[in-house]
Design a protein around this motif. Structure first.
Motif, PDB file in Angstrom:
ATOM      1  N   ASN A 112       0.831  -1.207   0.000  1.00 43.13           N
ATOM      2  CA  ASN A 112       0.000   0.000   0.000  1.00 43.13           C
ATOM      3  C   ASN A 112       0.864   1.254   0.000  1.00 43.13           C
ATOM      4  O   ASN A 112       0.587   2.218  -0.717  1.00 43.13           O
ATOM      5  CB  ASN A 112      -0.918  -0.025   1.226  1.00 43.13           C
ATOM      6  N   ARG A 113       1.933   1.238   0.780  1.00 41.88           N
ATOM      7  CA  ARG A 113       2.835   2.388   0.833  1.00 41.88           C
ATOM      8  C   ARG A 113       3.535   2.592  -0.500  1.00 41.88           C
ATOM      9  O   ARG A 113       3.682   3.706  -0.985  1.00 41.88           O
ATOM     10  CB  ARG A 113       3.906   2.173   1.912  1.00 41.88           C
ATOM     11  N   LEU A 114       3.950   1.476  -1.109  1.00 42.37           N
ATOM     12  CA  LEU A 114       4.729   1.545  -2.340  1.00 42.37           C
ATOM     13  C   LEU A 114       3.891   2.036  -3.521  1.00 42.37           C
ATOM     14  O   LEU A 114       4.321   2.888  -4.284  1.00 42.37           O
ATOM     15  CB  LEU A 114       5.292   0.161  -2.679  1.00 42.37           C
ATOM     16  N   TYR A 115       2.720   1.450  -3.668  1.00 39.94           N
ATOM     17  CA  TYR A 115       1.964   1.672  -4.895  1.00 39.94           C
ATOM     18  C   TYR A 115       0.756   2.574  -4.724  1.00 39.94           C
ATOM     19  O   TYR A 115       0.023   2.834  -5.653  1.00 39.94           O
ATOM     20  CB  TYR A 115       1.503   0.326  -5.469  1.00 39.94           C
ATOM     21  N   ASN A 116       0.508   2.988  -3.517  1.00 38.79           N
ATOM     22  CA  ASN A 116      -0.669   3.816  -3.311  1.00 38.79           C
ATOM     23  C   ASN A 116      -0.292   5.098  -2.592  1.00 38.79           C
ATOM     24  O   ASN A 116      -0.635   6.192  -2.999  1.00 38.79           O
ATOM     25  CB  ASN A 116      -1.709   3.017  -2.515  1.00 38.79           C
ATOM     26  N   GLY A 117       0.461   4.935  -1.514  1.00 37.44           N
ATOM     27  CA  GLY A 117       0.977   6.111  -0.810  1.00 37.44           C
ATOM     28  C   GLY A 117       0.022   6.646   0.223  1.00 37.44           C
ATOM     29  O   GLY A 117       0.366   6.776   1.381  1.00 37.44           O
ATOM     30  N   GLY A 118      -1.185   6.886  -0.163  1.00 31.34           N
ATOM     31  CA  GLY A 118      -2.113   7.523   0.766  1.00 31.34           C
ATOM     32  C   GLY A 118      -2.791   6.526   1.682  1.00 31.34           C
ATOM     33  O   GLY A 118      -2.523   5.331   1.654  1.00 31.34           O
ATOM     34  N   TRP A 119      -3.661   7.023   2.523  1.00 32.19           N
ATOM     35  CA  TRP A 119      -4.416   6.144   3.405  1.00 32.19           C
ATOM     36  C   TRP A 119      -5.878   6.165   2.998  1.00 32.19           C
ATOM     37  O   TRP A 119      -6.751   6.529   3.757  1.00 32.19           O
ATOM     38  CB  TRP A 119      -4.246   6.549   4.870  1.00 32.19           C
ATOM     39  N   ASP A 120      -6.086   5.787   1.776  1.00 33.60           N
ATOM     40  CA  ASP A 120      -7.434   5.743   1.249  1.00 33.60           C
ATOM     41  C   ASP A 120      -8.177   4.584   1.896  1.00 33.60           C
ATOM     42  O   ASP A 120      -7.588   3.551   2.207  1.00 33.60           O
ATOM     43  CB  ASP A 120      -7.346   5.509  -0.275  1.00 33.60           C
ATOM     44  N   ILE A 121      -9.477   4.746   2.096  1.00 30.25           N
ATOM     45  CA  ILE A 121     -10.240   3.641   2.672  1.00 30.25           C
ATOM     46  C   ILE A 121     -10.396   2.519   1.643  1.00 30.25           C
ATOM     47  O   ILE A 121     -10.535   1.358   1.976  1.00 30.25           O
ATOM     48  CB  ILE A 121     -11.612   4.138   3.204  1.00 30.25           C
ATOM     49  N   ALA A 122     -10.352   2.874   0.379  1.00 34.45           N
ATOM     50  CA  ALA A 122     -10.411   1.880  -0.690  1.00 34.45           C
ATOM     51  C   ALA A 122      -9.159   1.991  -1.546  1.00 34.45           C
ATOM     52  O   ALA A 122      -9.180   2.554  -2.631  1.00 34.45           O
ATOM     53  CB  ALA A 122     -11.651   2.097  -1.555  1.00 34.45           C
ATOM     54  N   PRO A 123      -8.056   1.473  -1.025  1.00 31.96           N
ATOM     55  CA  PRO A 123      -6.802   1.668  -1.743  1.00 31.96           C
ATOM     56  C   PRO A 123      -6.789   0.959  -3.094  1.00 31.96           C
ATOM     57  O   PRO A 123      -6.914  -0.259  -3.167  1.00 31.96           O
ATOM     58  CB  PRO A 123      -5.759   1.084  -0.805  1.00 31.96           C
ATOM     59  N   MET A 124      -6.704   1.715  -4.144  1.00 29.33           N
ATOM     60  CA  MET A 124      -6.551   1.143  -5.484  1.00 29.33           C
ATOM     61  C   MET A 124      -5.065   1.157  -5.785  1.00 29.33           C
ATOM     62  O   MET A 124      -4.443   2.215  -5.776  1.00 29.33           O
ATOM     63  CB  MET A 124      -7.280   1.995  -6.524  1.00 29.33           C
ATOM     64  N   LEU A 125      -4.514  -0.026  -6.014  1.00 32.13           N
ATOM     65  CA  LEU A 125      -3.090  -0.059  -6.294  1.00 32.13           C
ATOM     66  C   LEU A 125      -2.815   0.478  -7.688  1.00 32.13           C
ATOM     67  O   LEU A 125      -3.550   0.199  -8.628  1.00 32.13           O
ATOM     68  CB  LEU A 125      -2.574  -1.496  -6.170  1.00 32.13           C
ATOM     69  N   GLN A 126      -1.773   1.276  -7.782  1.00 31.10           N
ATOM     70  CA  GLN A 126      -1.398   1.815  -9.093  1.00 31.10           C
ATOM     71  C   GLN A 126      -0.514   0.803  -9.816  1.00 31.10           C
ATOM     72  O   GLN A 126       0.704   0.913  -9.828  1.00 31.10           O
ATOM     73  CB  GLN A 126      -0.632   3.142  -8.914  1.00 31.10           C
ATOM     74  N   LEU A 127      -1.157  -0.186 -10.389  1.00 32.01           N
ATOM     75  CA  LEU A 127      -0.386  -1.232 -11.064  1.00 32.01           C
ATOM     76  C   LEU A 127      -0.328  -0.920 -12.551  1.00 32.01           C
ATOM     77  O   LEU A 127      -0.835  -1.661 -13.375  1.00 32.01           O
ATOM     78  CB  LEU A 127      -1.027  -2.596 -10.829  1.00 32.01           C
ATOM     79  N   ASN A 128       0.309   0.220 -12.870  1.00 33.71           N
ATOM     80  CA  ASN A 128       0.241   0.678 -14.244  1.00 33.71           C
ATOM     81  C   ASN A 128       1.445   0.301 -15.091  1.00 33.71           C
ATOM     82  O   ASN A 128       1.447   0.518 -16.291  1.00 33.71           O
ATOM     83  CB  ASN A 128       0.025   2.191 -14.278  1.00 33.71           C
ATOM     84  N   THR A 129       2.486  -0.250 -14.462  1.00 32.43           N
ATOM     85  CA  THR A 129       3.626  -0.650 -15.287  1.00 32.43           C
ATOM     86  C   THR A 129       3.881  -2.139 -15.146  1.00 32.43           C
ATOM     87  O   THR A 129       3.490  -2.766 -14.159  1.00 32.43           O
ATOM     88  CB  THR A 129       4.929   0.087 -14.871  1.00 32.43           C
ATOM     89  N   HIS A 130       4.547  -2.683 -16.152  1.00 31.58           N
ATOM     90  CA  HIS A 130       4.870  -4.100 -16.164  1.00 31.58           C
ATOM     91  C   HIS A 130       5.771  -4.453 -14.997  1.00 31.58           C
ATOM     92  O   HIS A 130       5.603  -5.494 -14.361  1.00 31.58           O
ATOM     93  CB  HIS A 130       5.564  -4.424 -17.490  1.00 31.58           C
ATOM     94  N   ALA A 131       6.729  -3.566 -14.711  1.00 32.09           N
ATOM     95  CA  ALA A 131       7.698  -3.837 -13.648  1.00 32.09           C
ATOM     96  C   ALA A 131       6.990  -3.959 -12.307  1.00 32.09           C
ATOM     97  O   ALA A 131       7.333  -4.795 -11.474  1.00 32.09           O
ATOM     98  CB  ALA A 131       8.735  -2.725 -13.599  1.00 32.09           C
ATOM     99  N   ARG A 132       5.985  -3.122 -12.107  1.00 33.30           N
ATOM    100  CA  ARG A 132       5.272  -3.145 -10.827  1.00 33.30           C
ATOM    101  C   ARG A 132       4.516  -4.460 -10.646  1.00 33.30           C
ATOM    102  O   ARG A 132       4.458  -5.009  -9.556  1.00 33.30           O
ATOM    103  CB  ARG A 132       4.283  -1.977 -10.757  1.00 33.30           C
ATOM    104  N   ILE A 133       3.926  -4.947 -11.748  1.00 32.65           N
ATOM    105  CA  ILE A 133       3.199  -6.213 -11.674  1.00 32.65           C
ATOM    106  C   ILE A 133       4.151  -7.353 -11.344  1.00 32.65           C
ATOM    107  O   ILE A 133       3.884  -8.181 -10.458  1.00 32.65           O
ATOM    108  CB  ILE A 133       2.467  -6.482 -13.013  1.00 32.65           C
ATOM    109  N   GLN A 134       5.310  -7.340 -12.036  1.00 35.06           N
ATOM    110  CA  GLN A 134       6.295  -8.397 -11.765  1.00 35.06           C
ATOM    111  C   GLN A 134       6.787  -8.321 -10.325  1.00 35.06           C
ATOM    112  O   GLN A 134       6.941  -9.343  -9.652  1.00 35.06           O
ATOM    113  CB  GLN A 134       7.473  -8.271 -12.729  1.00 35.06           C
ATOM    114  N   ALA A 135       7.009  -7.110  -9.852  1.00 31.45           N
ATOM    115  CA  ALA A 135       7.490  -6.941  -8.484  1.00 31.45           C
ATOM    116  C   ALA A 135       6.458  -7.469  -7.491  1.00 31.45           C
ATOM    117  O   ALA A 135       6.798  -8.120  -6.498  1.00 31.45           O
ATOM    118  CB  ALA A 135       7.789  -5.469  -8.206  1.00 31.45           C
ATOM    119  N   LEU A 136       5.187  -7.201  -7.766  1.00 32.27           N
ATOM    120  CA  LEU A 136       4.129  -7.640  -6.855  1.00 32.27           C
ATOM    121  C   LEU A 136       4.054  -9.167  -6.802  1.00 32.27           C
ATOM    122  O   LEU A 136       3.930  -9.763  -5.731  1.00 32.27           O
ATOM    123  CB  LEU A 136       2.784  -7.058  -7.306  1.00 32.27           C
TER     124      LEU A 136
END
Lengths: 104, 209
Positions: free
Chosen positions: B49-73
């Protein structure tokens, strides 16, 4: 009380044999080593008791070779399962009758 | 005389029952294993959540917008699974020492491993397929559902209370599949909070008996 005593199985009066039947009814089959460790028996002791059970037709054994080492696996027969079930039932009834008799 | 005889029969019956249990179930599972796994999962959820979202949203939507991020996850998820398995194995050895028994990969242990890891592996591969295909929305519910199935199927070969954790995960996974956008929250509750809670309850009931 004599009524139930006839269901007490002579072959299963030994605690060791009852134990062997118990673990074989909940397991599809078990090999010699597992039986020995589970019941904490010596080789000779286990052989004697399994032979008695085999002669009664309660279990069957099959010998396989793992490499060159023989490995005997034991399985409970349908007759063995039925005998075990009836023996336990008879023991339960015995306790029930005894507790009722002594007014506990 | 009569009493002594009935007492003897009673103790024989108890012995027979423990023998049947011990021979057909793996009972060296440590209650600390779900606690540690739950804490690890909560930490992982917080980190992601900290890495890909940053905020403290009640409905955290992960910003999985790059290929590298998906692989990392996916990499992080795999590392988490390995860590949890390693912790569980290590703690089970400690538990066996505590119980004064040796850990043997006997028939009961093999059945437990097979019945737990088969559904888990299928679900894991399926989630990766969903993820790679871009169906992020359902991944967390698929993970929860297969984890629940794995627990229910494993519960026949270890402490039967494990099945209640399985039922809880299944219910949560189904609820998750109807809600959109709360994936990380559901995931953290199922793999983090539920495991943690189960471990604490398990520990409490074990110490009582």
């Amino acid at each position: 009380m004599n009524l139930q005593l006839e269901h007490i199985d002579k072959t299963l009066k030994s605690k060791v044999r009852l134990g062997i039947m118990a673990v074989l009814t909940v397991n599809e089959s078990l090999d010699f080593k597992s039986l020995r460790t589970l019941l904490n028996l010596t080789d000779g002791n286990l052989v004697t008791h399994t032979r008695t059970l085999e002669n009664a037709g309660y279990i069957v054994s099959s010998k396989q070779f793992v490499g060159r080492i023989p490995n005997t696996a034991y399985r409970a027969t349908e007759a063995g399962r039925e005998a075990f079930r009836r023996h336990l039932l008879a023991l339960e009834q015995l306790i029930e009758a005894a507790t009722k008799g002594s007014g506990r | 005389m009569q009493n002594r005889e009935t007492d003897e029969i009673c103790s024989t019956l108890t012995e027979i029952r423990t023998l049947m249990n011990r021979s057909s179930r793996f009972l060296n599972l440590s209650p600390y294993a779900p606690i540690v796994s739950g804490l690890l999962a909560l930490a992982a959820a917080w980190g992601v959540n900290r890495l890909y979202n940053g905020g403290w949203d009640i409905a955290p939507m992960l910003q999985l917008n790059t290929h590298a991020r998906i692989q990392a996850l996916i990499g992080m998820a795999a590392a988490l699974v390995l860590l949890c398995v390693a912790a569980t194995v290590g703690l089970s050895f400690a538990e066996a020492r505590r119980n004064g028994s040796k850990i043997a990969i006997d028939a009961a242990a093999r059945r437990l491993l097979w019945n737990f890891f088969l559904p888990l592996l299928v679900g894991g591969v399926f989630s990766i397929a969903l993820f790679v295909g871009g169906h992020y929305g359902l991944t967390s519910s698929v993970m929860l559902l297969f984890y629940g199935m794995a627990l229910v199927s494993a519960s026949a070969h270890t402490f039967s209370s494990v099945r209640f954790l399985g039922y809880a995960e299944l219910a949560l996974g189904l609820a998750d599949s109807f809600c959109q956008g709360y994936a990380l929250v559901f995931w953290a509750v199922g793999f983090g909070a539920f495991n943690l809670l189960f471990g604490i309850l398990f520990l409490a009931t074990r110490n009582r008996s």
